[in-house]
Design a protein around this motif. Structure first.
Motif, short mmCIF file in Angstrom:
data_model
loop_
_atom_site.label_atom_id
_atom_site.label_comp_id
_atom_site.label_asym_id
_atom_site.label_seq_id
_atom_site.Cartn_x
_atom_site.Cartn_y
_atom_site.Cartn_z
N GLU A 59 5.42 4.94 -5.85
CA GLU A 59 4.24 5.08 -5.01
C GLU A 59 2.96 4.92 -5.83
N SER A 60 2.92 5.54 -7.00
CA SER A 60 1.73 5.44 -7.84
C SER A 60 1.55 4.02 -8.37
N GLY A 61 2.66 3.36 -8.74
CA GLY A 61 2.55 2.00 -9.24
C GLY A 61 1.98 1.04 -8.21
N PHE A 62 2.43 1.15 -6.96
CA PHE A 62 1.91 0.26 -5.92
C PHE A 62 0.49 0.65 -5.52
N THR A 63 0.15 1.92 -5.61
CA THR A 63 -1.22 2.32 -5.29
C THR A 63 -2.22 1.73 -6.28
N ARG A 75 -4.93 0.83 -0.36
CA ARG A 75 -4.18 1.77 -1.20
C ARG A 75 -3.24 2.64 -0.37
N ARG A 76 -3.72 3.10 0.76
CA ARG A 76 -2.91 3.98 1.60
C ARG A 76 -1.69 3.25 2.14
N SER A 77 -1.87 2.02 2.59
CA SER A 77 -0.74 1.25 3.11
C SER A 77 0.26 0.93 2.01
N LEU A 78 -0.22 0.62 0.81
CA LEU A 78 0.68 0.33 -0.30
C LEU A 78 1.48 1.57 -0.70
N ALA A 79 0.86 2.74 -0.65
CA ALA A 79 1.58 3.97 -0.98
C ALA A 79 2.69 4.24 0.04
N MET A 80 2.40 4.09 1.33
CA MET A 80 3.43 4.29 2.35
C MET A 80 4.52 3.23 2.25
N LEU A 81 4.13 2.00 1.91
CA LEU A 81 5.11 0.93 1.76
C LEU A 81 6.07 1.24 0.62
N ALA A 82 5.53 1.71 -0.52
CA ALA A 82 6.39 2.02 -1.66
C ALA A 82 7.34 3.17 -1.36
N ARG A 83 6.85 4.20 -0.69
CA ARG A 83 7.72 5.34 -0.36
C ARG A 83 8.82 4.92 0.62
N SER A 84 8.47 4.11 1.59
CA SER A 84 9.47 3.66 2.55
C SER A 84 10.52 2.77 1.88
N LEU A 85 10.08 1.90 0.97
CA LEU A 85 11.04 1.06 0.26
C LEU A 85 11.96 1.89 -0.62
N ALA A 86 11.43 2.92 -1.25
CA ALA A 86 12.24 3.73 -2.15
C ALA A 86 13.28 4.56 -1.40
N VAL A 307 -1.62 -14.41 -0.71
CA VAL A 307 -1.80 -13.02 -1.13
C VAL A 307 -1.06 -12.82 -2.45
N LYS A 308 -1.70 -12.15 -3.38
CA LYS A 308 -1.10 -11.87 -4.68
C LYS A 308 -1.21 -10.38 -4.98
N LEU A 309 -0.14 -9.84 -5.56
CA LEU A 309 -0.11 -8.44 -5.99
C LEU A 309 0.27 -8.38 -7.46
N ASP A 310 -0.44 -7.57 -8.21
CA ASP A 310 -0.16 -7.41 -9.64
C ASP A 310 -0.15 -5.92 -9.95
N VAL A 311 0.99 -5.43 -10.42
CA VAL A 311 1.09 -4.02 -10.82
C VAL A 311 1.16 -3.86 -12.34
N VAL A 312 1.31 -4.97 -13.06
CA VAL A 312 1.46 -4.89 -14.51
C VAL A 312 0.12 -4.59 -15.18
N ARG A 313 -0.93 -5.32 -14.78
CA ARG A 313 -2.23 -5.11 -15.42
C ARG A 313 -2.81 -3.73 -15.13
N PRO A 314 -2.81 -3.23 -13.87
CA PRO A 314 -3.38 -1.89 -13.66
C PRO A 314 -2.60 -0.78 -14.38
N MET A 315 -1.27 -0.93 -14.51
CA MET A 315 -0.49 0.08 -15.21
C MET A 315 -0.55 -0.09 -16.73
N GLN A 316 -1.27 -1.13 -17.20
CA GLN A 316 -1.37 -1.40 -18.63
C GLN A 316 0.02 -1.50 -19.27
#
Length: 358
Positions: A59-63, A75-86, A307-316
């Motif tokens: 959830e935090s990674g997708f947020t 951010r809110r939709s991505l958090a719910m999406l990650a929790r539902s996927l998990a 549409v593009k999503l990147d979780v690598v750069r924000p998580m360093q």
């Protein structure tokens, strides 16, 4: 007999039973299917701290993800999406002026791809259902099988045996700590009157972790023990060391962590900083980023724009020192190539050979 009697149901004769055609067990099958989608057979493994920690990391990674190309994936939709996927292995949102989370859905497919949905959106006063086309629904799935490509499976479902083991071990430990007389002792005392012994036992009752049972000399002798040879305090605490609950619990936790793509060393008390960074890189690069690409592909197909999503750069989730050294080496290579008089085509071939991109 009147003419209306022809439309009346006949009364069964004595000894005969009336037979009706009903869908037996449909509701039970539906509830069982929903429970199995959540966490395999037990439906309680997601209540453990191990699973919730993994879900929180997803959830935090997708947020933190960087989204380009649309404003609907907030951010809110991505958090719910990650929790539902998990927890469910799939997430469904209704595309309107914003993304509406869908709690329950049914679909119609053609060639294994959904063409229409009947979705339910939760409200405070009760949910509402509507039928929409597939282009109006953002449906992300992970862990799909060739048998059911329109549905996803959660990591708990794919590792249901390990999830059940984790639940059983933690449930057993909970029951032991709740019900077992931990810390209670049997203290041998000299004989006294039955009234005094009963009063003494009643005074100890309910004092968990203290002396709950008082054993007189007469009782010890009747049990075959000589009270003059051995007088020691005996405990009632169960011996759990032989059952190896710590090792079993650690193994079950490690299996669930790996099912979610989290390195078990991340929760080790002796973990150091470099190992934590490597665990974060592993989670971001090999687990969350591929799922983010699936989300981006689905959003691109349904929203009509890239549409593009990147979780690598924000998580360093990369080696800063290594990238700095690589950047310095690249600049030095450019300077050397310029001094050597290499043309752009030769330099581009060399960069392609070592997998460098401009």
């Amino acid at each position: 007999m009147g003419i209306m009697d022809l439309f009346r149901r006949g009364v069964p004769k004595s000894g005969e039973s009336e037979t009706r055609a009903v869908a037996m067990g449909y509701t039970a099958d539906l509830v069982a299917a929903r429970a199995e989608w959540l966490s395999g057979r037990s439906c309680t493994a997601e209540l453990t701290a191990t699973v919730q920690s993994c879900v929180s990391l997803w959830e935090s990674g997708f947020t933190l993800a960087d989204v380009t190309g649309t404003d609907l994936l907030d951010r809110r939709s991505l958090a719910m999406l990650a929790r539902s996927l998990a927890l469910r292995g799939e997430a469904v949102f209704l595309i309107r002026d914003r993304l509406l989370p869908v709690t329950d859905w049914d679909m119609k497919t053609r060639d294994g791809e959904p063409t229409a949905y009947r979705v339910s959106v939760s409200e405070v006063g009760g949910g509402r259902s509507q039928t929409v086309l597939a282009a109006e629904v953002l449906h992300v799935r992970i862990g799909s099988s060739p048998v059911t490509p329109w549905a996803g499976t959660s990591p708990l479902h794919r590792a249901s045996l390990s999830a059940e083991l984790l639940q059983q071990v933690e449930g057993a430990l909970r029951d032991v700590w709740r019900d077992a007389p931990i810390g209670s002792q049997i203290i041998p005392l000299p004989d006294s009157s039955s009234e005094d012994m009963a009063a003494l036992r009643r005074s100890f009752r309910g004092a968990r972790g203290q002396s709950l049972v008082v054993e007189g000399v007469a009782q010890a002798t009747a049990a075959g023990m000589n009270p003059q040879l051995e007088k020691k305090v005996e405990g009632l605490t169960p011996d759990l060391q032989r059952a190896m609950p710590a090792e079993t619990l650690e193994a079950a936790r490690g299996a669930i962590l790996m099912a979610y793509g989290v390195l078990p060393a991340l929760v080790n008390p002796a973990t150091t900083g470099p190992l934590v960074r490597e665990a974060q890189r592993h989670l971001a690069q090999l687990v969350l980023q591929p799922i983010a690409l699936l989300v981006a592909d689905e959003a691109t197909a349904k929203l009509g724009q890239t549409v593009k999503l990147d979780v690598v750069r924000p998580m360093q989730a990369f080696d800063h020192g290594g990238k700095a050294r690589a950047f310095g080496a690249m600049l030095q290579a450019y300077a050397t190539a310029k001094e050597a008089g290499l043309d752009g085509a030769s330099l581009q071939d060399a960069m392609t050979f070592i997998d460098w991109q401009e």
